[in-house]
Design a protein around this motif. Structure first.
Motif, short mmCIF file in Angstrom:
data_model
loop_
_atom_site.label_atom_id
_atom_site.label_comp_id
_atom_site.label_asym_id
_atom_site.label_seq_id
_atom_site.Cartn_x
_atom_site.Cartn_y
_atom_site.Cartn_z
N GLY A 182 1.37 -1.50 -0.11
CA GLY A 182 0.06 0.06 -0.17
C GLY A 182 1.24 0.83 0.06
N GLN A 183 1.65 1.47 0.67
CA GLN A 183 3.11 2.44 1.21
C GLN A 183 3.25 2.39 -0.45
N VAL A 184 4.46 1.71 -1.04
CA VAL A 184 5.07 1.29 -2.24
C VAL A 184 3.81 2.14 -3.25
N LEU A 185 2.60 1.76 -3.85
CA LEU A 185 1.40 2.34 -4.53
C LEU A 185 1.38 3.14 -4.24
N GLN A 186 0.88 4.18 -3.00
CA GLN A 186 1.55 5.44 -2.53
C GLN A 186 2.21 6.45 -3.16
N ASP A 187 3.71 6.02 -2.77
CA ASP A 187 4.61 7.06 -2.89
C ASP A 187 4.63 7.14 -4.55
N SER A 188 4.76 5.72 -5.17
CA SER A 188 4.68 5.48 -7.15
C SER A 188 3.80 6.53 -7.64
N ILE A 189 2.78 5.92 -6.89
CA ILE A 189 1.25 6.58 -8.10
C ILE A 189 1.75 8.83 -7.42
N ILE A 190 1.97 9.20 -6.66
CA ILE A 190 1.87 10.40 -6.36
C ILE A 190 3.47 10.87 -6.84
N THR A 191 4.47 10.08 -6.79
CA THR A 191 5.56 10.92 -7.41
C THR A 191 5.83 10.88 -9.06
N LEU A 192 5.61 8.86 -9.26
CA LEU A 192 5.30 8.78 -10.69
C LEU A 192 4.14 9.11 -12.05
N GLY A 193 2.75 9.00 -11.33
CA GLY A 193 1.51 9.06 -11.36
C GLY A 193 1.51 7.01 -12.00
N ILE A 194 0.91 7.58 -12.21
CA ILE A 194 -0.55 5.91 -13.29
C ILE A 194 0.07 5.19 -13.63
N LYS A 195 0.41 6.08 -14.96
CA LYS A 195 1.22 5.66 -16.01
C LYS A 195 2.38 4.68 -15.45
N GLN A 196 3.50 5.24 -15.01
CA GLN A 196 4.98 4.90 -14.97
C GLN A 196 4.83 4.66 -13.41
N GLU A 247 -7.76 5.40 -3.26
CA GLU A 247 -8.72 6.38 -4.14
C GLU A 247 -7.49 6.50 -4.46
N VAL A 248 -7.21 7.05 -5.66
CA VAL A 248 -6.91 7.85 -6.80
C VAL A 248 -7.81 8.91 -7.02
N ASN A 249 -7.43 10.00 -7.30
CA ASN A 249 -8.21 11.42 -7.69
C ASN A 249 -7.24 11.42 -8.96
N ARG A 250 -7.89 12.58 -10.43
CA ARG A 250 -6.96 13.31 -11.67
C ARG A 250 -5.48 13.75 -10.92
N ASN A 251 -5.65 14.24 -10.25
CA ASN A 251 -3.98 14.44 -9.73
C ASN A 251 -2.67 13.63 -9.31
N SER A 252 -3.78 12.00 -9.05
CA SER A 252 -2.43 11.42 -8.40
C SER A 252 -2.24 11.42 -7.26
N THR A 253 -3.30 11.96 -6.61
CA THR A 253 -3.51 12.51 -5.02
C THR A 253 -3.80 11.12 -4.66
N VAL A 254 -3.50 10.19 -3.22
CA VAL A 254 -3.98 9.14 -3.31
C VAL A 254 -4.73 8.96 -1.46
N ILE A 255 -5.93 8.96 -1.87
CA ILE A 255 -6.44 9.05 -0.36
C ILE A 255 -6.22 7.29 0.57
#
Length: 68
Positions: A19-33, A55-63
């Motif tokens: 969960g932490q890996v996903l959050q950090d990666s999505i916030i830093t890189l975005g979904i695709k990367q 949850e991920v919003n359009r700005n790649s913010t993870v909740i």
């Protein structure tokens, strides 16, 4: 939730809960990367997000919905 072999492999690689890996990666890189870096498809990434209650919003913010 039962973690897949790939989830466990990623946790071992990053030495963090998935969960932490996903959050950090999505916030830093975005979904695709983030998906590319972890070696999974975007659809798999979205599936994992749902399974972990994130949850991920359009700005790649993870909740976190479940405190993961």
């Amino acid at each position: 939730m039962e973690k897949t072999h790939r989830m466990l492999s990623i946790e071992k690689q990053y030495e963090l809960p998935i969960g932490q890996v996903l959050q950090d990666s999505i916030i830093t890189l975005g979904i695709k990367q983030a998906a590319q870096r972890m070696g999974i498809s975007r659809s798999t990434l979205y599936l994992w997000i749902a399974k972990l209650g994130l949850e991920v919003n359009r700005n790649s913010t993870v909740i976190s919905r479940q405190g993961t």
